[in-house]
Design an enzyme around this catalytic site. Structure first.
Site, mmCIF file in Angstrom:
data_model
loop_
_atom_site.group_PDB
_atom_site.id
_atom_site.type_symbol
_atom_site.label_atom_id
_atom_site.label_comp_id
_atom_site.label_asym_id
_atom_site.label_seq_id
_atom_site.Cartn_x
_atom_site.Cartn_y
_atom_site.Cartn_z
ATOM 1 N N TYR A 151 0.829 -1.207 0.000
ATOM 2 C CA TYR A 151 0.000 0.000 0.000
ATOM 3 C C TYR A 151 0.862 1.256 0.000
ATOM 4 C CZ TYR A 151 -3.709 3.253 1.417
ATOM 5 O OH TYR A 151 -4.596 4.309 1.487
ATOM 6 N N THR A 181 -9.199 9.173 8.568
ATOM 7 C CA THR A 181 -10.551 9.694 8.377
ATOM 8 C C THR A 181 -11.547 8.688 8.931
ATOM 9 O OG1 THR A 181 -9.832 10.838 6.363
ATOM 10 C CG2 THR A 181 -12.204 10.564 6.679
#
Length: 335
Positions: A151, A181
Site C-alpha cells: 500500500y 478519516t
C-alpha cells in the site's frame, strides 16, 4: 442576455461504493453532477450507495480498475484501493496492482479525454516519519519490503505516475494526501482504530490497544474531507498538490479509547496487544498548504464526529448489518 447556467459534469468516481467514495458520490449528485460509480466491491459495499440507485443521474458499474475502462466523462476521482491494513494485506500483489496499474489506466483515460483527474493519496506516503508534523515536501521513511509496503509504496508510485503524466503529457492532476478519516459507512471489520473501538465498545468486547497506547493519530471527519476533495478539484490547473488533508489535533490511542468508552457508556476493558510491524508512532498533518491553497481547515471536532459515527454503528448493529467478528474472521471471509 448572458446565460450563466453551469452545465452539470459527468464525473467518474472509482471506489465509489467505499466509505469515502460513497460520501463523495452523495456530494457530487447534490450539486447537480452526473455520477458514474465504479467499484469491484472488494471492500466497497452496495448498501453504501443503495439510496442512490433510483437517482437518474447515478450509474453503478462493477469493474476492477486494474483493467482498462473506456467511458466518456469530464472529471475523474480515483479513490479505488483497500485502505486498511487488514484488507490490503490479504492480497498484497493485488493491492500494488490497484495502486499502480489502476493509476496507469485512469491516467490513460484522463489523457485521452483531456479530463481533470484527482488522486486520493495517503499519509502512508510518509511511512514512520522522522519529521513531525508531516509537511508535503518531506519524502518520508518507508520500508519498501515490509508487510505494509504494498500500500505505502503502491501509493508512492501512483503519485510518481500522476506527476509524470502531468509533466510529460500535460494531464490536469489533483493530488491530496488523506490522513486518518472516520465517519458513517466505515467498514465494521476494516481494522482501523475508530471503527474497532466503537464496535468493541458497543458489543461489550475488550478494547484492543496495540503497544502501550501512547502512539498518536489525528482524526478527520469524512464531511470535512469531502469538502477538501471538491475544493481541490476546483482549484486552477496550476495547482496540482500534493496537499495534506486531515485534522492537526493529535490524540493518543488511550485517549481515544477512553473517549469512546465514555460516549458509548460501555463497560469494556482495555486489552494491550503487540504493536504491528512498521506501525507509525506519530501521525499528524501540517495543513498550512490546505489552508493557503484551498481555504480549508477541519470544522468537525472529534467528539461531534464520534457521536455521528457511534450512532451509525449502533444502528447497523441493531439491523444486523455490521459483523462483530475478530480480525482473523474478517480476513477469512475476504479470502
Amino acid at each position: 442576455m448572458t446565460n450563466n447556467v453551469i452545465e452539470p459534469k459527468r464525473v467518474l468516481v472509482t471506489g465509489g461504493a467505499g466509505f469515502i467514495g460513497s460520501h463523495l458520490c452523495d456530494c457530487l449528485l447534490a450539486r447537480g453532477d452526473e455520477v458514474l460509480c465504479v467499484d469491484n466491491f472488494y471492500t466497497g459495499r452496495r448498501r453504501n450507495i443503495e439510496h442512490l440507485l433510483g437517482n437518474p443521474r447515478f450509474e453503478l458499474l462493477r469493474h476492477d480498475i486494474t483493467h482498462p475502462l473506456f467511458v466518456e466523462v469530464d472529471e475523474i476521482y480515483n479513490l479505488a484501493c483497500p485502505a486498511s491494513p487488514i484488507h490490503y494485506q490479504v492480497d498484497p500483489v493485488q493491492t500494488t496492482k490497484t495502486c499502480v496499474m489502476g493509476a496507469i489506466n485512469m491516467l490513460g483515460l484522463a489523457k485521452r479525454l483531456k479530463a481533470k483527474i484527482f488522486q486520493a493519496s495517503t499519509s502512508e506516503i510518509y511511512g514512520s516519519p522522522h519529521v513531525h508534523p508531516q509537511v508535503e515536501d518531506y519524502w518520508g521513511n518507508v520500508n519498501p519490503i515490509g508487510p505494509r509496503s504494498c500500500y505505502d509504496e503502491g501509493k508512492r508510485c501512483a503519485e510518481t505516475l500522476f506527476f509524470d503524466y502531468h509533466r510529460q503529457h500535460g494531464t490536469k492532476i489533483k493530488v491530496i494526501r488523506i490522513f486518518n478519516t472516520y465517519g458513517p459507512r466505515m467498514h465494521p471489520n476494516d481494522g482501523r482504530v475508530v471503527s474497532n473501538f466503537i464496535v468493541q465498545a458497543l458489543t461489550g468486547q475488550p478494547i484492543t490497544i496495540y503497544g502501550d497506547g501512547n502512539q498518536t493519530r489525528s482524526f478527520g471527519y469524512v464531511d470535512d474531507l469531502i469538502t477538501a476533495i471538491t475544493a481541490m478539484m476546483e482549484t486552477p490547473d496550476t495547482v496540482t498538490g500534493p496537499v495534506n488533508v486531515g485534522n492537526p489535533v493529535e490524540f493518543t490511542m488511550l485517549e481515544l479509547a477512553r473517549l469512546v468508552i465514555e460516549m458509548t457508556g460501555s463497560s469494556s476493558e482495555l486489552r494491550h496487544l503487540p504493536l504491528p510491524l512498521n506501525d507509525p508512532h506519530q501521525r499528524r498533518p501540517d495543513i498550512s498548504v490546505a489552508r493557503r491553497v484551498l481555504g480549508w481547515e477541519p470544522t468537525v471536532q472529534l467528539r461531534e464526529g464520534l457521536r455521528a459515527t457511534i450512532a451509525y454503528f449502533d444502528s447497523s448493529l441493531a439491523a444486523g448489518h455490521a459483523a462483530v467478528d475478530d480480525a482473523s474472521a474478517s480476513i477469512s471471509r475476504i479470502i
